[in-house]
Design an enzyme around this catalytic site. Sequence first.
Site, PDB file in Angstrom:
ATOM      1  N   MET A  30       0.852  -1.195   0.000  1.00 59.92           N
ATOM      2  CA  MET A  30       0.000   0.000   0.000  1.00 59.92           C
ATOM      3  C   MET A  30       0.888   1.246   0.000  1.00 59.92           C
ATOM      4  O   MET A  30       0.457   2.327   0.399  1.00 59.92           O
ATOM      5  CB  MET A  30      -0.934  -0.014   1.206  1.00 59.92           C
ATOM      6  CG  MET A  30      -1.876  -1.227   1.163  1.00 59.92           C
ATOM      7  SD  MET A  30      -3.435  -0.986   2.024  1.00 59.92           S
ATOM      8  CE  MET A  30      -2.875  -0.790   3.673  1.00 59.92           C
ATOM      9  N   GLY A  31       2.139   1.079  -0.435  1.00 60.34           N
ATOM     10  CA  GLY A  31       3.046   2.226  -0.531  1.00 60.34           C
ATOM     11  C   GLY A  31       3.639   2.611   0.807  1.00 60.34           C
ATOM     12  O   GLY A  31       3.634   1.832   1.754  1.00 60.34           O
ATOM     13  N   LEU A  33       6.782   2.978   1.319  1.00 58.47           N
ATOM     14  CA  LEU A  33       7.702   1.842   1.369  1.00 58.47           C
ATOM     15  C   LEU A  33       8.831   2.068   2.372  1.00 58.47           C
ATOM     16  O   LEU A  33       9.292   3.195   2.568  1.00 58.47           O
ATOM     17  CB  LEU A  33       8.293   1.603  -0.025  1.00 58.47           C
ATOM     18  CG  LEU A  33       7.263   1.324  -1.127  1.00 58.47           C
ATOM     19  CD1 LEU A  33       7.974   1.082  -2.460  1.00 58.47           C
ATOM     20  CD2 LEU A  33       6.369   0.128  -0.794  1.00 58.47           C
ATOM     21  N   GLY A  36      11.477  -2.961   5.142  1.00 56.13           N
ATOM     22  CA  GLY A  36      10.751  -4.237   5.178  1.00 56.13           C
ATOM     23  C   GLY A  36      10.251  -4.600   3.783  1.00 56.13           C
ATOM     24  O   GLY A  36      10.407  -5.732   3.313  1.00 56.13           O
ATOM     25  N   HIS A  37       9.662  -3.620   3.090  1.00 53.97           N
ATOM     26  CA  HIS A  37       9.202  -3.871   1.712  1.00 53.97           C
ATOM     27  C   HIS A  37      10.388  -4.215   0.817  1.00 53.97           C
ATOM     28  O   HIS A  37      10.303  -5.099  -0.026  1.00 53.97           O
ATOM     29  CB  HIS A  37       8.518  -2.619   1.134  1.00 53.97           C
ATOM     30  CG  HIS A  37       7.221  -2.266   1.797  1.00 53.97           C
ATOM     31  ND1 HIS A  37       7.051  -1.100   2.519  1.00 53.97           N
ATOM     32  CD2 HIS A  37       6.033  -2.912   1.856  1.00 53.97           C
ATOM     33  CE1 HIS A  37       5.818  -1.039   2.982  1.00 53.97           C
ATOM     34  NE2 HIS A  37       5.177  -2.127   2.599  1.00 53.97           N
ATOM     35  N   ASP A 151       2.169  -9.244   9.355  1.00 55.34           N
ATOM     36  CA  ASP A 151       0.738  -9.487   9.183  1.00 55.34           C
ATOM     37  C   ASP A 151       0.538 -10.996   9.028  1.00 55.34           C
ATOM     38  O   ASP A 151       0.154 -11.489   7.974  1.00 55.34           O
ATOM     39  CB  ASP A 151       0.227  -8.735   7.955  1.00 55.34           C
ATOM     40  CG  ASP A 151       0.400  -7.241   8.109  1.00 55.34           C
ATOM     41  OD1 ASP A 151      -0.303  -6.654   8.927  1.00 55.34           O
ATOM     42  OD2 ASP A 151       1.285  -6.672   7.437  1.00 55.34           O
TER      43      ASP A 151
HETATM   44  O1  PAF Z   1      -0.152  -5.842   3.714  1.00 55.99           O
HETATM   45  C1  PAF Z   1      -0.536  -4.915   2.982  1.00 55.99           C
HETATM   46  O2  PAF Z   1       0.163  -3.939   2.734  1.00 55.99           O
HETATM   47  C2  PAF Z   1      -1.933  -4.985   2.369  1.00 55.99           C
HETATM   48  O3  PAF Z   1      -2.813  -5.601   3.237  1.00 55.99           O
HETATM   49  C3  PAF Z   1      -1.944  -5.685   0.986  1.00 55.99           C
HETATM   50  C4  PAF Z   1      -1.519  -7.127   1.098  1.00 55.99           C
HETATM   51  C5  PAF Z   1      -1.027  -4.938   0.044  1.00 55.99           C
HETATM   52  C6  PAF Z   1      -3.360  -5.643   0.415  1.00 55.99           C
HETATM   53  O4  PAF Z   1      -3.824  -4.342   0.268  1.00 55.99           O
END
Ligand code: PAF
Length: 280
Positions: A30-31, A33, A36-37, A151
């Site tokens: 979801m941006g 960033l 971790g991303h 998550d």
């Molecule tokens: O974990 C996230 O950032 C969001 O839940 C995802 C998996 C991109 C879905 O919108």
Amino acid sequence: MNIFTEKQPLKVYLSALKAQNKKIGFVPTMGALHQGHLSLIKKAQQKNDIVVVSIFVNPTQFDKKEDLVNYPKTFDDDVHLLNSVSCNVLFHPSVEEIYGENTVSETFDFSGLEHQMEGKFREGHFNGVGTIVKTLFEIVAPDNAYFGQKDFQQLQIIKKMVKNYRLPIKIRGCKIFREDDGLAMSSRNSRLSVTHRIAAPFIYKTLKKAKKKFKKESSASVTEWVAKKFKKHPNLVLEYFTIADEKSLETIKIKESNKKYRAFIAVFAGDIRLIDNIRL
Ligand code: PAF
């Protein structure tokens, strides 16, 4: 990096690559960033020829409008970061491109996983996550998709969805990336006040102590201990702490030696909600 805002041209572009037997790795985000991303992107680069990242702040997974409105949006910095790690493709659609006229979720049955923890406290959240992830999987059709274990419940639910719909996608869960002081990396961390940012590492410290205690004590006694610790904390408010079976995500009643357990926590630092978990 190629940037797409529409699904059809992206599908055409990726089909041509698949026709050349290129493996596609996908990192949905979801941006806003952070490292971790980037660690997910690096993992994806190791096993795939092409890495696609999506940036889409999915409205249907937010249970509170103000959380959606306040969600950090740092698109230019995100593009810069993605270029710096040689990401191949960015998909950045509008809400209309994904949902058309009707921004609503599908309803899913994830065999009860969706009713635990986050599902109890964030109504409709996992229907929103299921809807967007399924839609993105249909568009990108990756070989591998990468999700962080912060998550953990979301990760288990996505694995269940892939199984239920028999999607030919491998879901890769990646370890939690932490700041030096232990705070789990999250886009929401950037919105913490100075006081709350200083307080927040208490969450992981408590999880680590809970892990030690769980070796000798019952889950009820550890849960009570965590609640007491947070009651005394001046800046953090505990929403839930639970010790659950990793598979069913159900809160445990009696410890069984053949099962794997994890402790899950959600905490408010001011109006910022932080989650974390630890393998026990
Ligand atoms: O974990 C996230 O950032 C969001 O839940 C995802 C998996 C991109 C879905 O919108």
